[in-house]
Design a protein around this motif. Structure first.
Motif, PDB file in Angstrom:
ATOM      1  N   SER A   1       0.855  -1.180   0.000  1.00 20.79           N
ATOM      2  CA  SER A   1       0.000   0.000   0.000  1.00 20.79           C
ATOM      3  C   SER A   1       0.892   1.232   0.000  1.00 20.79           C
ATOM      4  O   SER A   1       2.060   1.157  -0.385  1.00 20.79           O
TER       5      SER A   1
ATOM      6  N   GLY B   1      -3.880   5.172   1.505  1.00 22.47           N
ATOM      7  CA  GLY B   1      -3.296   3.833   1.684  1.00 22.47           C
ATOM      8  C   GLY B   1      -4.204   2.904   2.464  1.00 22.47           C
ATOM      9  O   GLY B   1      -4.276   1.697   2.177  1.00 22.47           O
TER      10      GLY B   1
ATOM     11  N   ILE C   1      -6.721   1.590   0.160  1.00 20.08           N
ATOM     12  CA  ILE C   1      -6.183   0.484  -0.640  1.00 20.08           C
ATOM     13  C   ILE C   1      -6.315  -0.836   0.128  1.00 20.08           C
ATOM     14  O   ILE C   1      -6.716  -1.864  -0.445  1.00 20.08           O
ATOM     15  N   LEU C   2      -5.976  -0.815   1.418  1.00 16.04           N
ATOM     16  CA  LEU C   2      -6.117  -2.027   2.242  1.00 16.04           C
ATOM     17  C   LEU C   2      -7.571  -2.478   2.308  1.00 16.04           C
ATOM     18  O   LEU C   2      -7.874  -3.673   2.221  1.00 16.04           O
TER      19      LEU C   2
ATOM     20  N   LYS D   1      -8.656  -4.108  -0.888  1.00 16.16           N
ATOM     21  CA  LYS D   1      -8.098  -5.470  -0.966  1.00 16.16           C
ATOM     22  C   LYS D   1      -8.913  -6.425  -0.089  1.00 16.16           C
ATOM     23  O   LYS D   1      -9.190  -7.566  -0.486  1.00 16.16           O
TER      24      LYS D   1
ATOM     25  N   GLY E   1      -9.338   5.612  -2.286  1.00 13.95           N
ATOM     26  CA  GLY E   1      -8.803   4.261  -2.396  1.00 13.95           C
ATOM     27  C   GLY E   1      -9.853   3.240  -2.785  1.00 13.95           C
ATOM     28  O   GLY E   1      -9.556   2.206  -3.385  1.00 13.95           O
TER      29      GLY E   1
END
Length: 365
Positions: free
Chosen positions: A65, A113, A116-117, A120, A148
């Protein structure tokens, strides 16, 4: 005799696990006949989801990330397959602890970031995100997380604004929703009850530690109000500032515009999941620790909540903390940690030495 060792993190120096290990080692060396149980605690602050994931023995999923200023960083989340839930700490990739002093700036830091996690985790099968809000480097209303997740924020000219641009909230004019729209709900764990706006809000209370100068409070709030109007107008909702909306720079504000959220004030939530009450009942002495116990600790911090449970079951308690306010907190014994020089490179070594020195002052009855 049985001793429950249940420290919180000593913020900025030792994690709850590290502090607990030092205290437990002291007992093993000095009082080998005393049985100890180590249960590091948290309250929605930095590392709460990490501890929950470890206690529940959940698999840790690692993925690359970005940190709060856009540098590559390996992040992770814990995945609860049974409940289709992912446990993520904002501080894992968007944490204040990653930044040198000169990089701290709410204008240029983002929770992108963390988004992004979360994306996912959704791809992994998560239907719920348990998000620990402690230790963030940002005051971005969770706009970075939304970016994100695929939200596009455009300026007046219709150009997409970069998460780290420095003028995201000020320039935000149009919002494009992601397609497909994420099917997710959020459970937000926090250790403060501040709203986002106002004299007790995120900007004046937490802004300075994240690099915001007092001279910028008013202009930053104006930009934030602009962003909130745009978010809730797009969502066709009314905005109501609530307790906990000031945590982690207003992440709950942005998420609440588009997703179902529940705010949990972390200590009771955490204690229930690690069954702390059973450990308290079976112990004779309870030892806890906190970086600095102060007036805010009574607003739901783990040490204060632990004290209330211990009192209800007539258990002896010890608090280890810096400052002097712990003297009047109601613990049976208070041991004051020495002050640290936070400008020195050996900060952690100082903290370890100070904690070990304090333990020798403990009265065991």
């Amino acid at each position: 005799m049985k001793v429950l060792i249940a420290p919180n993190a000593l913020k900025g120096t030792l994690t709850a696990i590290e502090a607990g290990a030092i205290i437990q080692e002291f007992f093993q060396n000095e009082f080998p006949d005393i049985k100890t149980q180590l249960v590091p605690i948290a309250d929605g602050g930095d590392g709460t989801c990490f501890l929950l994931g470890e206690y529940q023995n959940l698999p840790q999923v690692k993925t690359w990330s970005l940190d709060s200023v856009g540098r590559s960083k390996l992040g992770f989340f814990y995945f609860d397959e049974e409940n289709k839930a992912a446990l993520i700490d904002v501080s894992t990739v968007s944490g204040l602890g990653d930044l040198a002093e000169e990089l701290k700036s709410p204008y240029h830091t983002s929770t992108f970031g963390t988004g992004i996690l979360i994306k996912k985790a959704i791809e992994y099968g998560a239907k719920e995100i348990v998000l620990g809000l402690g230790g963030s480097a940002t005051v971005d209303l969770g706009l970075g997380i939304l970016q994100g997740l695929g939200f596009a924020f455009l300026n007046q000219s219709g150009r997409e604004i970069n998460p780290f641009s420095g003028s995201l909230m000020e320039d935000l004019s149009h919002i494009q929703l992601p397609v497909p729209f994420p099917n997710i709900k959020f459970r937000l764990l926090c250790d403060v009850k501040n709203p986002f706006f106002g004299t007790n809000g995120a900007i004046p209370v937490f802004g300075p530690q994240k690099g915001l100068k007092e001279s910028k409070f008013k202009t930053y709030e104006t930009s934030a109000r602009n962003a909130v109007v745009k978010l809730f107008s797009k969502a066709r909702k009314d905005f109501n500032d609530e307790e906990g909306f000031g945590a982690a720079g207003g992440i709950a504000v942005g998420l609440s515009a588009f997703f179902p959220i529940e705010i949990e004030f972390g200590a009771p939530y955490f204690f229930e999941r690690v069954q702390i009450l059973e450990s308290i009942k079976s112990s004779d002495l309870i030892i806890t620790a906190e970086g600095k116990y102060d007036e805010q600790s009574k607003e739901g911090k783990a040490c204060y909540e632990l004290l209330q449970l211990a009192k209800n079951h007539k258990k002896k308690t010890v608090l280890i903390s810096s400052g002097e306010e712990g003297t009047l907190a109601g613990f049976d014994q208070f041991i004051q940690l020495p002050d640290l020089n936070f400008e020195n490179a050996d900060l952690k070594e100082q903290a370890v030495f100070g904690l070990k020195k304090c333990l020798k002052k403990m009265t065991i009855k």
